[in-house]
Design an enzyme around this catalytic site. Sequence first.
Site, PDB file in Angstrom:
ATOM      1  N   TYR A   1      -2.661   0.332   8.850  1.00  0.00           N
ATOM      2  CA  TYR A   1      -1.571  -0.509   9.384  1.00  0.00           C
ATOM      3  C   TYR A   1      -0.925   0.176  10.594  1.00  0.00           C
ATOM      4  O   TYR A   1      -0.548  -0.483  11.569  1.00  0.00           O
ATOM      5  CB  TYR A   1      -0.525  -0.826   8.303  1.00  0.00           C
ATOM      6  CG  TYR A   1      -1.134  -1.467   7.081  1.00  0.00           C
ATOM      7  CD1 TYR A   1      -2.088  -2.473   7.220  1.00  0.00           C
ATOM      8  CD2 TYR A   1      -0.805  -1.053   5.800  1.00  0.00           C
ATOM      9  CE1 TYR A   1      -2.697  -3.041   6.113  1.00  0.00           C
ATOM     10  CE2 TYR A   1      -1.409  -1.621   4.685  1.00  0.00           C
ATOM     11  CZ  TYR A   1      -2.361  -2.601   4.854  1.00  0.00           C
ATOM     12  OH  TYR A   1      -2.957  -3.153   3.748  1.00  0.00           O
TER      13      TYR A   1
ATOM     14  N   HIS B   1      -5.592   2.517   3.613  1.00  0.00           N
ATOM     15  CA  HIS B   1      -5.071   1.208   4.027  1.00  0.00           C
ATOM     16  C   HIS B   1      -3.759   1.384   4.786  1.00  0.00           C
ATOM     17  O   HIS B   1      -3.542   0.771   5.824  1.00  0.00           O
ATOM     18  CB  HIS B   1      -4.867   0.291   2.817  1.00  0.00           C
ATOM     19  CG  HIS B   1      -6.119   0.075   2.016  1.00  0.00           C
ATOM     20  ND1 HIS B   1      -6.143  -0.603   0.831  1.00  0.00           N
ATOM     21  CD2 HIS B   1      -7.400   0.460   2.237  1.00  0.00           C
ATOM     22  CE1 HIS B   1      -7.380  -0.623   0.362  1.00  0.00           C
ATOM     23  NE2 HIS B   1      -8.156   0.016   1.192  1.00  0.00           N
TER      24      HIS B   1
ATOM     25  N   HIS C   1     -10.538  -2.361  -6.922  1.00  0.00           N
ATOM     26  CA  HIS C   1      -9.384  -1.885  -7.689  1.00  0.00           C
ATOM     27  C   HIS C   1      -9.039  -2.883  -8.795  1.00  0.00           C
ATOM     28  O   HIS C   1      -8.705  -2.508  -9.917  1.00  0.00           O
ATOM     29  CB  HIS C   1      -8.163  -1.686  -6.771  1.00  0.00           C
ATOM     30  CG  HIS C   1      -8.419  -0.754  -5.639  1.00  0.00           C
ATOM     31  ND1 HIS C   1      -7.600  -0.668  -4.538  1.00  0.00           N
ATOM     32  CD2 HIS C   1      -9.423   0.128  -5.418  1.00  0.00           C
ATOM     33  CE1 HIS C   1      -8.091   0.240  -3.697  1.00  0.00           C
ATOM     34  NE2 HIS C   1      -9.202   0.725  -4.217  1.00  0.00           N
TER      35      HIS C   1
ATOM     36  N   ASP D   1     -12.042  -3.213  -0.874  1.00  0.00           N
ATOM     37  CA  ASP D   1     -11.488  -2.164  -1.747  1.00  0.00           C
ATOM     38  C   ASP D   1     -10.610  -2.770  -2.840  1.00  0.00           C
ATOM     39  O   ASP D   1     -10.693  -2.386  -4.004  1.00  0.00           O
ATOM     40  CB  ASP D   1     -10.644  -1.169  -0.933  1.00  0.00           C
ATOM     41  CG  ASP D   1     -11.482  -0.326   0.035  1.00  0.00           C
ATOM     42  OD1 ASP D   1     -12.706  -0.226  -0.183  1.00  0.00           O
ATOM     43  OD2 ASP D   1     -10.901   0.223   0.995  1.00  0.00           O
ATOM     44  N   GLU D   2      -9.753  -3.711  -2.455  1.00  0.00           N
ATOM     45  CA  GLU D   2      -8.814  -4.288  -3.429  1.00  0.00           C
ATOM     46  C   GLU D   2      -9.562  -5.006  -4.552  1.00  0.00           C
ATOM     47  O   GLU D   2      -9.134  -4.987  -5.706  1.00  0.00           O
ATOM     48  CB  GLU D   2      -7.816  -5.238  -2.766  1.00  0.00           C
ATOM     49  CG  GLU D   2      -6.901  -4.612  -1.710  1.00  0.00           C
ATOM     50  CD  GLU D   2      -6.120  -3.398  -2.173  1.00  0.00           C
ATOM     51  OE1 GLU D   2      -6.093  -3.106  -3.382  1.00  0.00           O
ATOM     52  OE2 GLU D   2      -5.545  -2.709  -1.303  1.00  0.00           O
TER      53      GLU D   2
ATOM     54  N   GLU E   1      -5.858   3.572  -1.067  1.00  0.00           N
ATOM     55  CA  GLU E   1      -4.661   2.832  -0.639  1.00  0.00           C
ATOM     56  C   GLU E   1      -3.990   3.561   0.522  1.00  0.00           C
ATOM     57  O   GLU E   1      -3.388   2.927   1.392  1.00  0.00           O
ATOM     58  CB  GLU E   1      -3.679   2.660  -1.802  1.00  0.00           C
ATOM     59  CG  GLU E   1      -4.278   2.097  -3.095  1.00  0.00           C
ATOM     60  CD  GLU E   1      -4.567   0.600  -3.058  1.00  0.00           C
ATOM     61  OE1 GLU E   1      -4.687   0.032  -1.964  1.00  0.00           O
ATOM     62  OE2 GLU E   1      -4.678   0.004  -4.159  1.00  0.00           O
TER      63      GLU E   1
ATOM     64  N   GLU F   1      -2.957  -6.378  -7.485  1.00  0.00           N
ATOM     65  CA  GLU F   1      -4.306  -6.286  -6.907  1.00  0.00           C
ATOM     66  C   GLU F   1      -4.987  -7.660  -6.891  1.00  0.00           C
ATOM     67  O   GLU F   1      -5.820  -7.931  -6.037  1.00  0.00           O
ATOM     68  CB  GLU F   1      -5.159  -5.291  -7.709  1.00  0.00           C
ATOM     69  CG  GLU F   1      -4.618  -3.857  -7.767  1.00  0.00           C
ATOM     70  CD  GLU F   1      -4.897  -3.065  -6.480  1.00  0.00           C
ATOM     71  OE1 GLU F   1      -5.519  -3.612  -5.558  1.00  0.00           O
ATOM     72  OE2 GLU F   1      -4.481  -1.888  -6.418  1.00  0.00           O
TER      73      GLU F   1
ATOM     74  N   ASP G   1       0.808  -1.219   0.000  1.00  0.00           N
ATOM     75  CA  ASP G   1       0.000   0.000   0.000  1.00  0.00           C
ATOM     76  C   ASP G   1       0.840   1.267   0.000  1.00  0.00           C
ATOM     77  O   ASP G   1       0.361   2.313  -0.447  1.00  0.00           O
ATOM     78  CB  ASP G   1      -1.004  -0.035   1.159  1.00  0.00           C
ATOM     79  CG  ASP G   1      -2.206  -0.911   0.811  1.00  0.00           C
ATOM     80  OD1 ASP G   1      -2.765  -0.717  -0.270  1.00  0.00           O
ATOM     81  OD2 ASP G   1      -2.563  -1.789   1.609  1.00  0.00           O
TER      82      ASP G   1
END
Lengths: 376, 89
Positions: A123, A119, A242, A238-239, A116, A205, A85
């Site tokens: 983390y 994301h 994408h 989300d991924e 991203e 992705e 990310d």
Amino acid sequence: MKYTTFNQNSINTLAEPMFFGNPVNVARYDQQKHPIFEKLIEKQISFFWRPEEVDVSRDRVDFQKLTAPEKHIFISNLKYQTLLDSIQGRSPNIAMLPIVSLPELETWIETWSFYETIHSRSYTHILRNLFSDPSEIFEDIVVNEEIKRRATDISRYYDDLIFATQLWQTQGVGTHTVNGEVHVISLRELKKKLYLCMNSVNALEAIRFYVSFACTFAFAERKLMEGNSKIIRLIARDENLHLSSTQHILNLWAKGKDDPEMAEIAEECHEEAKAIFLKAVEQEKEWAEYLFASGSMIGLNKDILCQYVEYIANQRMSAIGMGKPFDISSNPLPWMNNHLNSDNVQVAPQESEISSYLVGQIDSAVGEDDFEDFEL
Amino acid sequence: MSNTEKGIQITLIDTDTLPSLPNKTLLESIEAKNIEVPYHCRDGFCGACRCKLIKGDVDYTIDPLAFIDDDEVLLCCSVPLTDVTLKLE
């Protein structure tokens, strides 16, 4: 062609290709060459979430209970996802915005990349909760050989495209010598670099997150690290969106529905693109091996993870006309689907996970004696 | 005529023929027969349930965002309008 932030010529964007046409001028979405990107923007915005909404405080207790190999698996995956990310939070913008020619696609790229960055922020949210000082974890990302090897492969296609675009936009088409190195810049070569880069991003992705996702959801199946798992579910959703966008871009090119030269390039570079995907599959399998090198975790092992990577690679490769190279048709980790189901990730404000909504109203710790005076 | 008697039928090549359940998507009708079908999002955007539509017509319950080829459907968000023949991916 020199880049301009506001092209003052009148352009009909309905007649422009996705990339390498005229720079976009008016950010208008009333008419679209490829309406899918406008729909993806709307969907992505409807998915908006903030890491802080997810209460990860219980994970700290769970983490202390994990075995050393399990801690290695958990932390290594977070490091790898942080790398992915970090790259994705900036690279689509830097590589693709200077060459994009459709307003809806331009905004999709910005929206995609912005998510991203959410994301990446999550983390930090997760790690801050687990460690009083997470610096050591972040610092290892640029030192750890396993992660670096992957970083090299992911960033090189972006870097190649970015550098060639910079030369093209400043020096134009031709042969240029930079620091003693000769670079031949032509529009065809640039488009090839874009095609390979898009394939590399698509593979990222499509499969690069899935070993990590599987481990996270395997912990969640054991009711461990559930705050983290809730965040990863949001990221996985989300991924998937994408991925849909890169599949659309690749298929629009390949099927001749955009730039006819890109259709030629898609045919010409088919094998090279397939090799990029297959290399990503190999790297994911090696990652599974690295994760499980010092010991396993309940419910998962290296072999089953590798099978899952192949299973998901089959699905994702066939979506872009690369066939199904792996001999596996049944899902080796059927419980993964429950975590990837969009219905299971919807967050409503009244849900207790949204801490900002319920600050000071819910005590999430329940002790044995809390039900002592409770009678039916 | 057969549609009104038997209801709409879903034929899965090399697998089974099964009834389309009222107000259920193709995916839900197939799952009701305990047949494993790939899926992820169940919301039309990931494409995991993409499959070939050999014969018949479907309608979408939501606008599908995942890439689907001209001869493909997304099972998670489509309902059959006629008897359909599908080839699972």
